[in-house]
Write an enzyme that holds these catalytic residues in place. Structure first.
Site, mmCIF file in Angstrom:
data_model
loop_
_atom_site.group_PDB
_atom_site.id
_atom_site.type_symbol
_atom_site.label_atom_id
_atom_site.label_comp_id
_atom_site.label_asym_id
_atom_site.label_seq_id
_atom_site.Cartn_x
_atom_site.Cartn_y
_atom_site.Cartn_z
ATOM 1 N N HIS A 1 5.014 -7.285 -0.376
ATOM 2 C CA HIS A 1 4.789 -8.578 -1.012
ATOM 3 C C HIS A 1 5.503 -8.651 -2.362
ATOM 4 C CE1 HIS A 1 1.294 -9.606 1.734
ATOM 5 N NE2 HIS A 1 1.501 -8.322 1.995
ATOM 6 N N SER B 1 7.706 4.023 5.262
ATOM 7 C CA SER B 1 8.937 4.358 4.557
ATOM 8 C C SER B 1 8.661 4.406 3.064
ATOM 9 C CB SER B 1 10.049 3.364 4.887
ATOM 10 O OG SER B 1 11.290 3.881 4.491
ATOM 11 N N ASP C 1 0.870 -1.170 0.000
ATOM 12 C CA ASP C 1 0.000 0.000 0.000
ATOM 13 C C ASP C 1 0.912 1.226 0.000
ATOM 14 O OD1 ASP C 1 -1.988 -1.874 0.365
ATOM 15 O OD2 ASP C 1 -2.808 -0.975 2.183
#
Length: 297
Positions: free
Chosen positions: A158, A259, A102
């Site tokens: 991921h 980050s 995300d």
């Protein structure tokens, strides 16, 4: 959060000079180490208090998360939370490269003369980012996309495709904030911060790289392939030959707050035309298309 408090928060965070001062002109590494310690304190009561304060400054939403069996006992539990099953479906088109996390889309586009854009009018050599010209070479005429995770977002990342992690290089550095205000003011910021170059190949040998970049209050990176958490004071080794396979959408690791991840793609892999700077993407949504995508329906 009350409207009055939200307006106060917005006035504070939107004052660029004040924002930069409060998040950068401070002992960055010391504060980052302190946050690493604080986030690990095992105290449900302190965690509830910390989350309440956190929500005063962000739009933290835990409704999608799958809480640990015994609830959130530390801030680290909240930062590294898992999502409920099915919350991040992966784009079904097999020839797409999907977002690993995300994020908010930052600078993206072609790598030109070995340079990538940090912010308008500010660019950097990708060889400096990777820490080695040889590691950057496959992407010199390719493309890149910068993905910024805010502190309130889901922090796990991921695999953007079926891939094999060939090598990971941990590069020591600073912990400047990576928000848009700092990116406009600090030259070569991504090349200054703690980061890891994660070099991968797709099943056909096509190279792809992810470069997670640390920031103030977050400089720890967990990679399942290494069974290791890389921190700013990691004593070494700093280069790992890995050979670990991930299937598309499989969890690769996590940040221990927010980050940035910069995804690098070689020539012939095109970024999605719909990508827009400032838009939000979710893990599993299409970022780019492999050449074979041209024949997909």
């Amino acid at each position: 959060m009350s409207m009055k408090l939200a307006r106060w928060r917005d006035r504070l965070t939107q004052q660029e000079s004040l924002n930069f001062l409060l998040t950068n002109r401070v002992p960055r590494l010391a504060l980052t180490r302190f946050m690493g310690w604080y986030a690990r304190i095992d105290s449900p009561a302190l965690t509830r208090f910390s989350v309440a304060v956190w929500r005063m400054f962000t739009d933290l939403d835990l409704s999608e998360a799958e809480p640990p069996a015994h609830g959130y006992r530390s801030l680290r539990d909240v930062f590294t939370r898992r999502l409920k099953p099915g919350r991040r479906p992966v784009d079904p088109a097999r020839a797409t490269i999907v977002s690993p996390c995300d994020a908010i889309v930052g600078a993206h586009g072609p790598v030109t003369r070995g340079m990538a854009l940090q912010a308008k009018g500010m660019d950097y050599r990708i060889a400096d980012l990777f820490g080695d010209a040889t590691r950057a070479a496959p992407y010199l005429h390719g493309t890149y996309v910068t993905l910024r995770l805010t502190s309130a977002m889901y922090h796990r990342f991921h695999a953007p495709a079926d891939l094999r992690i060939q090598r990971v290089t941990h590069i020591a550095g600073d912990t400047w904030n990576v928000n848009p205000i700092a990116l406009k003011r600090v030259e070569r910021l991504f090349c200054r911060n703690v980061r890891a170059a994660v070099e991968c190949t797709l099943p056909d040998g096509t190279p792809i790289a992810l470069v997670p970049v640390a920031a103030i209050l977050v400089a720890s990176l967990r990679l399942h392939a290494l069974d290791l958490t890389l921190r700013p004071d990691h004593p070494g080794p700093h280069r790992f030959d890995v050979g670990h396979d991930h299937v598309r959408g499989e969890e690769m690791g996590w940040f221990e707050q927010g980050s940035t991840i910069i995804v690098f793609l070689p020539p012939g892999v095109d970024l999605s035309a719909s990508l827009q700077t400032g838009e939000r993407v979710r893990m599993g949504e299409a970022l780019a298309h492999l050449p074979s995508a041209d024949g997909d329906e």
